[in-house]
Scaffold this motif. Structure first.
Motif, PDB file in Angstrom:
ATOM      1  N   LEU A  85       0.843  -1.190   0.000  1.00  0.00           N
ATOM      2  CA  LEU A  85       0.000   0.000   0.000  1.00  0.00           C
ATOM      3  C   LEU A  85       0.880   1.242   0.000  1.00  0.00           C
ATOM      4  CD1 LEU A  85      -2.599  -1.027   2.732  1.00  0.00           C
ATOM      5  CD2 LEU A  85      -2.894  -1.119   0.258  1.00  0.00           C
ATOM      6  N   ASP A  86       0.713   2.084  -1.007  1.00  0.00           N
ATOM      7  CA  ASP A  86       1.430   3.364  -1.053  1.00  0.00           C
ATOM      8  C   ASP A  86       0.573   4.392  -0.325  1.00  0.00           C
ATOM      9  OD1 ASP A  86       2.731   5.725  -1.551  1.00  0.00           O
ATOM     10  OD2 ASP A  86       2.647   5.547  -3.729  1.00  0.00           O
ATOM     11  N   LEU A  87       1.043   4.826   0.836  1.00  0.00           N
ATOM     12  CA  LEU A  87       0.281   5.753   1.669  1.00  0.00           C
ATOM     13  C   LEU A  87       0.863   7.160   1.635  1.00  0.00           C
ATOM     14  CD1 LEU A  87      -0.294   3.402   4.731  1.00  0.00           C
ATOM     15  CD2 LEU A  87      -1.793   3.795   2.777  1.00  0.00           C
ATOM     16  N   SER A  88       1.685   7.453   0.661  1.00  0.00           N
ATOM     17  CA  SER A  88       2.381   8.734   0.604  1.00  0.00           C
ATOM     18  C   SER A  88       1.436   9.925   0.514  1.00  0.00           C
ATOM     19  CB  SER A  88       3.369   8.752  -0.564  1.00  0.00           C
ATOM     20  OG  SER A  88       2.689   8.574  -1.788  1.00  0.00           O
ATOM     21  N   GLU A  89       0.243   9.736   0.009  1.00  0.00           N
ATOM     22  CA  GLU A  89      -0.703  10.848  -0.102  1.00  0.00           C
ATOM     23  C   GLU A  89      -1.768  10.832   0.986  1.00  0.00           C
ATOM     24  OE1 GLU A  89      -2.068  11.917  -3.968  1.00  0.00           O
ATOM     25  OE2 GLU A  89      -0.301  11.038  -4.920  1.00  0.00           O
ATOM     26  N   LEU A  90      -1.673   9.891   1.909  1.00  0.00           N
ATOM     27  CA  LEU A  90      -2.610   9.833   3.028  1.00  0.00           C
ATOM     28  C   LEU A  90      -2.270  10.958   4.007  1.00  0.00           C
ATOM     29  CD1 LEU A  90      -4.911   8.159   4.367  1.00  0.00           C
ATOM     30  CD2 LEU A  90      -3.113   6.949   5.592  1.00  0.00           C
ATOM     31  N   THR A  91      -3.242  11.807   4.295  1.00  0.00           N
ATOM     32  CA  THR A  91      -2.979  12.938   5.180  1.00  0.00           C
ATOM     33  C   THR A  91      -3.485  12.709   6.593  1.00  0.00           C
ATOM     34  OG1 THR A  91      -5.026  14.034   4.480  1.00  0.00           O
ATOM     35  CG2 THR A  91      -2.991  14.608   3.296  1.00  0.00           C
ATOM     36  N   PHE A  92      -4.424  11.784   6.778  1.00  0.00           N
ATOM     37  CA  PHE A  92      -4.959  11.537   8.118  1.00  0.00           C
ATOM     38  C   PHE A  92      -5.465  10.116   8.233  1.00  0.00           C
ATOM     39  CE2 PHE A  92      -8.494  11.236  11.092  1.00  0.00           C
ATOM     40  CZ  PHE A  92      -7.903  11.727  12.243  1.00  0.00           C
ATOM     41  N   ILE A  93      -5.162   9.489   9.356  1.00  0.00           N
ATOM     42  CA  ILE A  93      -5.761   8.207   9.721  1.00  0.00           C
ATOM     43  C   ILE A  93      -5.745   8.137  11.243  1.00  0.00           C
ATOM     44  CG2 ILE A  93      -3.610   6.901   9.566  1.00  0.00           C
ATOM     45  CD1 ILE A  93      -5.370   4.527   8.477  1.00  0.00           C
ATOM     46  N   ASP A  94      -6.862   7.732  11.809  1.00  0.00           N
ATOM     47  CA  ASP A  94      -6.955   7.675  13.270  1.00  0.00           C
ATOM     48  C   ASP A  94      -6.748   6.240  13.754  1.00  0.00           C
ATOM     49  OD1 ASP A  94      -9.322   6.435  12.548  1.00  0.00           O
ATOM     50  OD2 ASP A  94     -10.618   7.896  13.523  1.00  0.00           O
ATOM     51  N   VAL A  95      -6.900   6.049  15.061  1.00  0.00           N
ATOM     52  CA  VAL A  95      -6.703   4.724  15.657  1.00  0.00           C
ATOM     53  C   VAL A  95      -7.678   3.724  15.069  1.00  0.00           C
ATOM     54  CG1 VAL A  95      -6.786   3.404  17.800  1.00  0.00           C
ATOM     55  CG2 VAL A  95      -5.764   5.676  17.789  1.00  0.00           C
TER      56      VAL A  95
END
Length: 64
Positions: free
Chosen positions: A7-17
């Motif tokens: 998974l390329d998460l380079s553009e993910l700006t937010f993820i919570d618990v």
């Protein structure tokens, strides 16, 4: 053949618990010898994984 899920998460700006726990649950239900490989996850996600799941071996983090 690479059986891991990447998974390329380079553009993910937010993820919570909660979002991270869903990913952890998916990784724990993966067939044997299969991992989820996270490419460039956001720093907060790394911190959540470190605090709540410090010994999780089904998720690998790649920073580059």
């Amino acid at each position: 053949m690479d059986r891991d899920v990447h998974l390329d998460l380079s553009e993910l700006t937010f993820i919570d618990v909660n979002g991270t726990s869903i990913l952890v649950e998916a990784a724990s239900q993966a067939p044997r010898a299969r991992r989820i490989v996270l490419h460039r996850p956001p720093p907060m996600m790394l911190r959540v994984l470190e605090v709540f799941w410090p010994f999780l071996h089904t998720i690998e983090v790649v920073h580059a």
